[in-house]
Design a protein around this motif. Structure first.
Motif, PDB file in Angstrom:
ATOM      1  N   THR A 138      76.164   0.341 -41.527  1.00 31.86           N
ATOM      2  CA  THR A 138      75.422   1.576 -41.777  1.00 31.86           C
ATOM      3  C   THR A 138      74.005   1.488 -41.228  1.00 31.86           C
ATOM      4  N   LEU A 139      73.357   0.345 -41.511  1.00 30.63           N
ATOM      5  CA  LEU A 139      72.004   0.158 -40.985  1.00 30.63           C
ATOM      6  C   LEU A 139      72.003   0.165 -39.463  1.00 30.63           C
ATOM      7  N   GLY A 140      73.027  -0.433 -38.886  1.00 28.25           N
ATOM      8  CA  GLY A 140      73.117  -0.444 -37.428  1.00 28.25           C
ATOM      9  C   GLY A 140      73.250   0.963 -36.863  1.00 28.25           C
ATOM     10  N   ARG A 141      74.119   1.772 -37.507  1.00 23.76           N
ATOM     11  CA  ARG A 141      74.273   3.162 -37.043  1.00 23.76           C
ATOM     12  C   ARG A 141      72.966   3.932 -37.203  1.00 23.76           C
ATOM     13  N   ASP A 142      72.312   3.762 -38.391  1.00 20.37           N
ATOM     14  CA  ASP A 142      71.042   4.461 -38.617  1.00 20.37           C
ATOM     15  C   ASP A 142      69.998   4.043 -37.591  1.00 20.37           C
ATOM     16  N   ARG A 143      69.990   2.717 -37.311  1.00 17.34           N
ATOM     17  CA  ARG A 143      69.020   2.222 -36.340  1.00 17.34           C
ATOM     18  C   ARG A 143      69.307   2.791 -34.952  1.00 17.34           C
ATOM     19  N   LEU A 144      70.595   2.898 -34.621  1.00 13.76           N
ATOM     20  CA  LEU A 144      70.966   3.461 -33.323  1.00 13.76           C
ATOM     21  C   LEU A 144      70.585   4.932 -33.241  1.00 13.76           C
ATOM     22  N   GLU A 145      70.867   5.670 -34.334  1.00 15.14           N
ATOM     23  CA  GLU A 145      70.491   7.089 -34.344  1.00 15.14           C
ATOM     24  C   GLU A 145      68.981   7.254 -34.272  1.00 15.14           C
ATOM     25  N   ALA A 146      68.262   6.389 -35.007  1.00 16.79           N
ATOM     26  CA  ALA A 146      66.797   6.458 -34.949  1.00 16.79           C
ATOM     27  C   ALA A 146      66.288   6.166 -33.545  1.00 16.79           C
ATOM     28  N   ALA A 147      66.924   5.179 -32.895  1.00 17.53           N
ATOM     29  CA  ALA A 147      66.526   4.845 -31.521  1.00 17.53           C
ATOM     30  C   ALA A 147      66.790   6.021 -30.583  1.00 17.53           C
ATOM     31  N   ARG A 148      67.962   6.646 -30.751  1.00 16.23           N
ATOM     32  CA  ARG A 148      68.271   7.810 -29.905  1.00 16.23           C
ATOM     33  C   ARG A 148      67.295   8.942 -30.178  1.00 16.23           C
ATOM     34  N   SER A 149      66.978   9.154 -31.481  1.00 15.46           N
ATOM     35  CA  SER A 149      66.019  10.203 -31.833  1.00 15.46           C
ATOM     36  C   SER A 149      64.657   9.918 -31.208  1.00 15.46           C
ATOM     37  N   MET A 150      64.247   8.673 -31.266  1.00 16.24           N
ATOM     38  CA  MET A 150      62.972   8.299 -30.650  1.00 16.24           C
ATOM     39  C   MET A 150      63.003   8.508 -29.145  1.00 16.24           C
ATOM     40  N   ASP A 151      64.157   8.257 -28.541  1.00 18.82           N
ATOM     41  CA  ASP A 151      64.270   8.515 -27.102  1.00 18.82           C
ATOM     42  C   ASP A 151      64.073   9.996 -26.811  1.00 18.82           C
ATOM     43  N   GLY A 152      64.674  10.853 -27.693  1.00 11.51           N
ATOM     44  CA  GLY A 152      64.483  12.290 -27.517  1.00 11.51           C
ATOM     45  C   GLY A 152      63.034  12.693 -27.692  1.00 11.51           C
ATOM     46  N   VAL A 153      62.385  12.084 -28.703  1.00 11.84           N
ATOM     47  CA  VAL A 153      60.965  12.386 -28.932  1.00 11.84           C
ATOM     48  C   VAL A 153      60.129  11.958 -27.737  1.00 11.84           C
ATOM     49  N   LYS A 154      60.460  10.771 -27.188  1.00  7.19           N
ATOM     50  CA  LYS A 154      59.726  10.296 -26.016  1.00  7.19           C
ATOM     51  C   LYS A 154      59.900  11.246 -24.841  1.00  7.19           C
TER      52      LYS A 154
END
Length: 349
Positions: free
Chosen positions: A88-104
């Motif tokens: 779960t943490l891995g998925r959340d971390r991946l989603e957060a990373a993708r979200s940060m990529d979108g923000v960037k």
């Protein structure tokens, strides 16, 4: 715990039966007289103690096995839970990373495209506003120096005419010296025109106002400058207007889709020889092309060399009604003057 109980229950039964059998032997020997009763009692006690020790040892063994199974089960559950938490943490971390990529990406687009465009637009707006402010200040100063007005003059700009349009009006008054000036609307501009006519040495201004309360305020303003002999403010309520008895054209009706509204022409019936017509009313909110009737209603009462100045000519409505004036009156010619809100000057050829 349930499994421990299920194991202990039959063992206890077997132990109890076996113990009873063992204890019965000394008693039987005692009854037969083969051993003494003291010895029989001792044997019974030893047998009971041994049975208790056996049962306790067996129970401890079973308890240990149960505890081991429980530990294994808990370890399995913890491993499963830990694995799920990690996933779960891995998925959340991946989603957060993708979200940060979108923000960037959005920040990069904002930095590379939106911000430069916004900066250019703001810079242009500030530059235009600064230039307008400077030009209006220059026009205001020139008006004050030319007319020699008192220190406290009514403000221009905003709802009132801008200084550059007022400078245009004063220039035409100086050049043509009209005997009659008509202003559609009233207020600060009425005072400035009054000073211009007084400086020109003659002529009068009739300002037409549809709002009775505002007309009173304009009269009080004119009186405060001692211009009652030069400026007359007339109240002319808005009424239905048709040109030559014809209905208004499609798309030219007043607000709400009704007939066009304009000043009550009966209030203006006595005006003749208008040399300068300043069209700065009625307000735009009163209807589409609200200022159109000024020419069909007043041109027959104008002098041959009349000058018509239309304010707010940068607006779509004003340009459209100016086009109609030219189409309906081929003798009219239009000159566009550079002004803050746009100004069109109409003359007869």
């Amino acid at each position: 715990m349930r499994s421990l109980r299920s194991l202990l229950r039959p063992l206890l039964v077997i132990g109890a039966v076996a113990g009873a059998a063992v204890l019965a032997v000394p008693v039987a020997l005692g009854a037969l007289g083969l051993i003494g009763w003291v010895d029989a009692a001792a044997l019974v006690l030893l047998g009971a103690l041994g049975g208790a020790v056996f049962v306790l040892a067996l129970g401890l063994l079973l308890l240990r096995r149960t505890v081991n199974r429980l530990a294994t089960s808990v370890s399995t559950v913890m491993d499963t839970h830990s694995r799920r938490v990690a996933e779960t943490l891995g998925r959340d971390r991946l989603e957060a990373a993708r979200s940060m990529d979108g923000v960037k990406e959005r920040l990069t687009h904002l930095r590379d495209h939106s911000l430069p465009k916004l900066t250019r637009e703001v810079t242009h707006a500030i530059t235009v506003q600064g230039r307008n402010d400077y030009e209006q200040q220059v026009a205001w100063t020139e008006l004050r120096e030319h007319l020699g007005t008192p220190t406290f003059m009514p403000p221009l700009r905003g709802w009132a005419a801008s200084p550059d349009v007022m400078r245009l009006l004063v220039r035409e008054i100086d050049r043509r010296r009209p005997e009659l000036v008509v202003e559609c609307g009233s207020g600060s501009s009425s005072v400035w025109i009054g000073y211009a006519l007084r400086r020109a040495g003659g002529g009068r201004l009739v300002a037409v106002e549809h709002d009775a309360r505002y007309a009173e305020l304009s009269r009080a303003l004119v009186a405060s400058h001692g211009l009652e002999d030069v400026v007359e403010v007339r109240t002319a309520p808005l009424t239905e207007f048709t040109s030559g008895g014809e209905e208004p054209e499609d798309g030219a009706e007043g607000a709400g889709g009704g007939p066009r509204q304009w000043y009550d022409t009966s209030v203006l019936a006595d005006l003749e020889g208008i040399g300068l017509l300043f069209v700065d009313g009625p307000p735009e909110a009163t209807g589409a092309q609200a200022r159109y009737p000024a020419v069909p209603a007043l041109l027959p009462h104008c002098s041959e060399d009349v000058v018509i100045i239309l304010d707010d000519a940068s607006r779509t409505d004003e340009r459209a009604l100016g086009d109609r004036w030219l189409a309906e009156n081929p003798a009219l010619r239009r000159t566009e003057e550079a002004a803050e809100k746009g100004a069109h000057v109409f003359t007869r050829s």
